[in-house]
Design a protein around this motif. Structure first.
Motif, PDB file in Angstrom:
ATOM      1  N   PRO A  35      37.428   6.708  46.847  1.00 25.01           N
ATOM      2  CA  PRO A  35      38.025   5.709  46.124  1.00 25.01           C
ATOM      3  C   PRO A  35      39.483   5.813  45.560  1.00 25.01           C
ATOM      4  CG  PRO A  35      36.490   6.739  44.603  1.00 25.01           C
ATOM      5  CD  PRO A  35      36.354   7.553  46.359  1.00 25.01           C
ATOM      6  N   GLY A  37      41.682   6.555  47.408  1.00 25.71           N
ATOM      7  CA  GLY A  37      42.712   6.089  48.661  1.00 25.71           C
ATOM      8  C   GLY A  37      42.978   7.293  49.751  1.00 25.71           C
ATOM      9  N   SER A 137      43.410  -7.812  44.779  1.00 25.78           N
ATOM     10  CA  SER A 137      41.956  -7.376  44.607  1.00 25.78           C
ATOM     11  C   SER A 137      41.632  -6.510  46.054  1.00 25.78           C
ATOM     12  CB  SER A 137      40.933  -8.299  44.409  1.00 25.78           C
ATOM     13  OG  SER A 137      41.053  -9.458  45.517  1.00 25.78           O
ATOM     14  N   ARG A 139      40.898  -3.818  48.520  1.00 27.50           N
ATOM     15  CA  ARG A 139      41.115  -2.448  48.567  1.00 27.50           C
ATOM     16  C   ARG A 139      42.135  -2.076  49.507  1.00 27.50           C
ATOM     17  NH1 ARG A 139      36.148   1.382  49.611  1.00 27.50           N
ATOM     18  NH2 ARG A 139      36.497   0.349  51.478  1.00 27.50           N
ATOM     19  N   HIS A 142      45.622  -2.959  47.891  1.00 26.98           N
ATOM     20  CA  HIS A 142      46.190  -2.275  46.738  1.00 26.98           C
ATOM     21  C   HIS A 142      46.076  -0.558  46.968  1.00 26.98           C
ATOM     22  CE1 HIS A 142      41.921  -2.483  45.383  1.00 26.98           C
ATOM     23  NE2 HIS A 142      42.137  -1.082  45.206  1.00 26.98           N
ATOM     24  N   HIS A 143      45.307  -0.038  47.837  1.00 29.33           N
ATOM     25  CA  HIS A 143      45.406   1.329  47.985  1.00 29.33           C
ATOM     26  C   HIS A 143      46.544   1.814  48.972  1.00 29.33           C
ATOM     27  CE1 HIS A 143      40.880   2.345  46.927  1.00 29.33           C
ATOM     28  NE2 HIS A 143      41.518   2.152  45.940  1.00 29.33           N
TER      29      HIS A 143
END
Length: 285
Positions: A35, A37, A137, A139, A142-143
Motif C-alpha cells: 500500500p 506504493g 481516488s 490507486r 495517486h501512487h
C-alpha cells in the motif's frame, strides 16, 4: 474403466488437498500490493505472477479436474480433455484481469487530463500539476503521482521523472499526456491547457467508441464460448451411462473425442480472432 468403489470420503479429501495446495500457492501467484506504493515501480502490464507459479497452479488444477472427471465418468479421453482445458483457467483469469485493467485505465485518462487542466489553470507548475494527481481516488494514479513527486523533490529532473511515470503507467494515452507536458516544459507556451482539453475530449470520445465496439464484439465471444462448451457438456452427461463410457473408451471413441477437441479449439480461436479489437500502440514509449 470406473472407480465404482471409490469412497466418497477419499474423493472429498482429494479435493480438499488440491484446494489447500492452490490456496498456498496463491500467496506467490497473487501477492498483495504494497500500500505504500512499492508495486508502482513496475509497469501495469507486467504485474502478473511468475511463470513457474502459474505453471504449477495450472498443472494442479488440470490434475484435480482430470481425476474428478475420470472418477465420475471413467472415460479416459474426456478426462484428458477436461484436464487440458481446465489447466488453461489461470491464464484465462489473468487475461480477464488484464482486460479489466485496460478498461479501467481507458476510462481514467480523461479525468486525469481534467485534473491537470484544473491545476494548471489555478497557476500550478507542470511538476506540481502532476503531483496534484495524488488526490485522485484510483490507486494506480495517486501512487504513481506520489512516487513522481518524491523523485522530483530528490532529483529535480523533470524528464527522468516523466520517463519513470511513463514506464509505470505503460499506456498509450498516458504517453501522449506526458509527452504533451514534456513539450510544454521545454518550449513553454500558454496553449498547454487548450491542448490538454482537446486531448481529453479525444480520449473520452475514443473510449466511448471502443466500449461500444467491444460490447458488440462481446456477443461473438459469448457465442463462441457457448458453442464450444455445449457439445462437451452433452458429452459429459452421456459419459455417465456405462454403455456410452465403454464406447468412448474404445480406440475409435478416443479418436473421435480428440478430433472433436481439435476442431472445437480451431473454431473457438477463429471466432475469437474475429472479435479481437486491435489495441493502441505506444508510439512514445
Amino acid at each position: 474403466m470406473r472407480f465404482d468403489g471409490l469412497p466418497a470420503l477419499a474423493l472429498l479429501l482429494g479435493c480438499a488437498l488440491g484446494a489447500g495446495t492452490l490456496l498456498v500457492l496463491s500467496v506467490w501467484a497473487w501477492p498483495r500490493h504494497n500500500p505504500a506504493g512499492a508495486a508502482v515501480a513496475r509497469p501495469l502490464a507486467n504485474r502478473h505472477p511468475n511463470r513457474v507459479t502459474v505453471l504449477g497452479i495450472s498443472l494442479l488444477i488440470g490434475v484435480i479436474v482430470g481425476f474428478l472427471t475420470f472418477a465420475l465418468s471413467g472415460v479416459i479421453g474426456l478426462s484428458v480433455i477436461f484436464a487440458v482445458a481446465s489447466a488453461s483457467a489461470p491464464r484465462l483469469v489473468m487475461r480477464r484481469q488484464a482486460h479489466k485493467e485496460r478498461l479501467l485505465m481507458r476510462t481514467l485518462w480523461p479525468d486525469v487530463v481534467d485534473s491537470l487542466v484544473s491545476a494548471l489553470r489555478a497557476g500550478a507548475s507542470l511538476p506540481a500539476a502532476l503531483s496534484s494527481l495524488t488526490t485522485l481516488s484510483p490507486r494506480v494514479v495517486h501512487h504513481a503521482a506520489g512516487e513522481f513527486e518524491r523523485q522530483y523533490r530528490l532529483s529535480g529532473n523533470f524528464d527522468a521523472c516523466v520517463d519513470v511515470l511513463k514506464t509505470t503507467w505503460a499506456d498509450p494515452a498516458a504517453d501522449r499526456i506526458l509527452e504533451t507536458l514534456r513539450l510544454a516544459r521545454h518550449v513553454g507556451g500558454s496553449e498547454v491547457t487548450t491542448i490538454l482539453r482537446t486531448l481529453g475530449g479525444y480520449l473520452r470520445q475514443e473510449s466511448a467508441i471502443r466500449q461500444e465496439v467491444e460490447a458488440r464484439q462481446g456477443w461473438i465471444r459469448s457465442a463462441a464460448r457457448i458453442g464450444v462448451a455445449a457439445p462437451w457438456v452433452v458429452l459429459a452427461l452421456l459419459a455417465t451411462r456405462p454403455e456410452a463410457a465403454a464406447a468412448y473408451n474404445s480406440p475409435a471413441g478416443i479418436t473421435v473425442i480428440f478430433i472433436g477437441f481439435g476442431l472445437s479449439l480451431v473454431a473457438y480461436r477463429i471466432m475469437l480472432a474475429v472479435a479481437i479489437l486491435p489495441q493502441p500502440r505506444r508510439w512514445f514509449a
